[in-house]
Design a protein around this motif. Structure first.
Motif, short mmCIF file in Angstrom:
data_model
loop_
_atom_site.label_atom_id
_atom_site.label_comp_id
_atom_site.label_asym_id
_atom_site.label_seq_id
_atom_site.Cartn_x
_atom_site.Cartn_y
_atom_site.Cartn_z
N TYR A 119 78.96 146.44 -50.79
CA TYR A 119 79.43 145.31 -50.66
C TYR A 119 79.25 144.46 -50.58
N SER A 120 78.21 144.86 -50.18
CA SER A 120 77.56 144.00 -49.08
C SER A 120 76.88 142.88 -50.68
N ASP A 121 76.04 141.22 -50.45
CA ASP A 121 75.35 140.49 -51.76
C ASP A 121 74.05 140.66 -51.53
N ILE A 122 72.93 141.71 -50.63
CA ILE A 122 72.06 142.39 -50.77
C ILE A 122 72.20 143.32 -51.83
N TYR A 123 73.43 144.13 -51.40
CA TYR A 123 73.01 144.73 -53.53
C TYR A 123 73.45 144.56 -53.87
N ARG A 124 74.06 143.45 -54.14
CA ARG A 124 74.63 142.74 -55.21
C ARG A 124 72.86 142.32 -56.61
N LYS A 125 72.45 141.48 -55.09
CA LYS A 125 70.75 141.19 -55.79
C LYS A 125 69.44 142.39 -55.85
N LEU A 126 69.91 143.42 -55.20
CA LEU A 126 68.79 144.56 -55.43
C LEU A 126 69.42 145.56 -57.01
N HIS A 127 70.62 144.97 -57.46
CA HIS A 127 70.68 145.54 -58.11
C HIS A 127 70.89 144.48 -59.58
N GLU A 128 70.48 143.59 -59.83
CA GLU A 128 70.35 143.12 -60.39
C GLU A 128 68.72 142.21 -60.72
N LYS A 129 67.48 142.95 -59.22
CA LYS A 129 67.29 142.63 -59.47
C LYS A 129 66.07 141.40 -59.43
N THR A 130 66.93 140.37 -58.25
CA THR A 130 66.11 139.03 -57.72
C THR A 130 65.91 139.13 -56.30
N LEU A 131 65.68 140.44 -56.04
CA LEU A 131 65.17 140.36 -54.44
C LEU A 131 63.68 140.10 -54.84
N LYS A 132 62.89 139.79 -56.06
CA LYS A 132 61.82 139.64 -55.88
C LYS A 132 60.95 140.35 -55.05
N LEU A 133 61.06 142.02 -55.21
CA LEU A 133 60.95 142.66 -54.55
C LEU A 133 58.70 143.22 -55.33
N PRO A 134 58.36 143.75 -54.50
CA PRO A 134 57.16 144.09 -55.32
C PRO A 134 57.31 145.66 -55.97
N ASN A 135 56.05 145.61 -56.86
CA ASN A 135 56.19 146.94 -57.77
C ASN A 135 55.31 147.61 -56.97
N PRO A 136 55.55 149.15 -57.28
CA PRO A 136 55.35 150.04 -56.54
C PRO A 136 53.21 150.38 -57.08
N SER A 137 53.09 150.50 -55.61
CA SER A 137 51.58 150.54 -55.72
C SER A 137 50.99 152.12 -54.53
N GLU A 138 49.76 151.61 -55.01
CA GLU A 138 48.80 152.85 -54.53
C GLU A 138 49.15 153.12 -53.31
N VAL A 139 48.84 154.01 -52.59
CA VAL A 139 48.98 154.25 -50.74
C VAL A 139 47.88 155.49 -50.86
N ASN A 140 46.53 155.30 -50.27
CA ASN A 140 46.18 156.48 -50.03
C ASN A 140 46.15 158.03 -51.19
N GLY A 141 46.12 157.05 -52.25
CA GLY A 141 45.86 157.84 -54.13
C GLY A 141 47.12 158.06 -54.63
N CYS A 142 48.50 157.65 -53.45
CA CYS A 142 49.74 158.67 -54.13
C CYS A 142 50.72 156.72 -53.83
N VAL A 143 51.48 156.92 -55.75
CA VAL A 143 51.56 155.65 -56.31
C VAL A 143 53.30 155.63 -55.41
N LEU A 144 53.67 154.82 -54.98
CA LEU A 144 54.50 154.96 -54.25
C LEU A 144 55.64 153.64 -54.22
N PRO A 145 56.99 153.51 -54.28
CA PRO A 145 57.51 152.44 -54.62
C PRO A 145 57.78 151.54 -53.20
N TYR A 146 58.25 150.63 -52.77
CA TYR A 146 58.71 149.92 -52.61
C TYR A 146 60.82 150.44 -51.63
N VAL A 147 60.88 150.55 -50.69
CA VAL A 147 62.53 150.61 -50.64
C VAL A 147 62.85 150.48 -48.79
#
Length: 403
Positions: free
Chosen positions: A224-252
């Motif tokens: 019900y929160s506005d951050i959830y709405r923005k999360l699913h509208e892709k408007t939070l400007k989150l970083p794209n998945p990137s490599e960590v020690n050879g593993c590609v992980l998303p931001y969560v």
């Protein structure tokens, strides 16, 4: 308007005049002696005893004076020929004492020498002013770099890469409005509204919201929160998945069992699904997630108004609760060692595997755990990526002592 209608209105006005109770006095005489007997005089004495001052208002004198300077333009009132106005100092100190103790207005009037009716206006107004004055202390991340800074903090301090915040919610007991029935009744059997918070690695809120009725459970508060709405509208400007020690992980984001597993939100495995690798994952997630539990523990410990039932009109609950969150960030930033000493935090002994939890809230303040449901396959895949990372490239040498 005909003669009959005029007579009707005249009769109603006469009845209303008869029902109005005649005021015997403008105000009680002892309340007029605020300059002599109120707690502001006590504060003058407490300046000689800094620890007592801190216990009284939950902040040092220097910090209080700075806050007073910030809110004065918003809460200062003009005196009139009829009465002298209540000063910003009296308004702010009464509000902070209310937040620190949770005492009701009727009780608070004896130390502030301000009537309950006036306190009922002053305290919500001052809380709203605090929230506005401290807005720079709880800024929501604005761009990708802000999120990367948060994630870096979790990786460096808590060995959880690509974490954007630890999430939790707490039930705040309230006095429901007349006729509310079971609308605010939570699964623990008391009336509440939910405070949702997301914290960074430094025990500060990056997001907080309040007002969802306590009947909403199973992580639905987050949805019900506005951050959830923005999360699913892709408007939070989150970083794209990137490599960590050879593993590609998303931001969560991370949370406990009360929340739903989604591609952007990681939670623990249920007990009946655990193996050694998943236990390691649960430990590593819990280690980072304890941040928000400690934040709520510190918050409730310092501002007792959140520990007991808030007995005010429900429309005034929101500024009161949110002002506590803003003050938490403010005090964490300007006087962290005084406001939240080391014993406030959870501590691990990596040599023995023992955990000291630090300040926590009561169990009956927590959200209800999520019921079983369909698992998002993409989210399940992402969680397995973290399981693999924590058991291989990202393992820490002491983790097996805690599983």
């Amino acid at each position: 308007m005909d003669e009959a209608e005029l007579l009707c209105y005249a009769a109603i006005a006469l009845l209303a005049k008869k029902k109005r109770k005649k005021r015997s006095m403008w105000t009680k005489e002892w309340l007029q002696k605020r300059n002599h007997y109120s707690h502001t005089n006590l504060l003058e004495e407490l300046r000689l005893f800094p620890r007592d001052w801190f216990n009284y208002l939950r902040m040092t004198e220097v910090v209080y004076l700075n806050l007073l300077k910030l809110v004065t333009p918003m809460i200062e009132k003009r005196s009139t020929n009829m009465r002298e106005s209540i000063s910003p100092h009296e308004r702010l100190s009464a509000t902070l004492r209310f937040l620190a103790t949770g005492r009701n207005y009727e009780d608070l009037k004896y130390s502030t020498l301000i009537s309950p009716q006036a306190l009922g206006r002053i305290i919500p107004e001052t809380c709203a002013a605090i929230l506005d004055a401290l807005k720079d202390y709880y800024k929501f991340p604005q761009d990708e770099q802000d999120w990367l800074d948060i994630a870096r903090g979790f990786e460096q301090r808590w060995n959880f890469p690509h974490c954007l915040g630890a999430t939790d919610g707490k039930h705040v007991a309230i006095k429901p409005p007349p006729g509310a029935g079971s609308y605010f009744r939570n699964y623990k059997g008391f009336d509440s509204q939910v405070l949702l918070g997301i914290a960074n690695s430094n025990y500060e809120f990056i997001y907080f919201s309040y007002g969802i009725n306590g009947r909403v459970s199973d992580g639905g508060v987050f949805q019900y929160s506005d951050i959830y709405r923005k999360l699913h509208e892709k408007t939070l400007k989150l970083p794209n998945p990137s490599e960590v020690n050879g593993c590609v992980l998303p931001y969560v984001f991370i949370g406990d069992e009360a929340f739903s597993l989604t591609p952007e939100f990681m939670k623990p495995f249920r007990q009946n699904l655990l193996n050694v690798e998943r236990r390691v994952y649960n430990y590593r997630l819990s280690r980072a997630r304890r941040i928000i539990e400690n934040v709520f523990g510190i918050l409730v410990n310092r501002f007792k108004v959140l520990e007991s039932k808030i007995i005010v009109d429900i429309e005034n609950n929101k500024p009161i609760v949110l002002a506590c969150c803003a003050l938490h960030n403010y005090l964490r930033r300007v006087t962290p060692s005084t406001y939240s000493p080391p014993e406030s935090y959870g501590v691990e002994d990596i040599s023995t595997g023992e955990i000291t939890t630090g300040l926590q809230t009561r169990d009956d303040m927590s959200l209800q755990h999520n019921r079983r449901g369909n698992i998002n396959q993409t989210a399940s895949h992402i969680r397995n990526l973290f399981v693999d990372y924590f058991n291989n490239a990202g393992q820490v040498p002491w983790q097996e002592r805690f599983i």
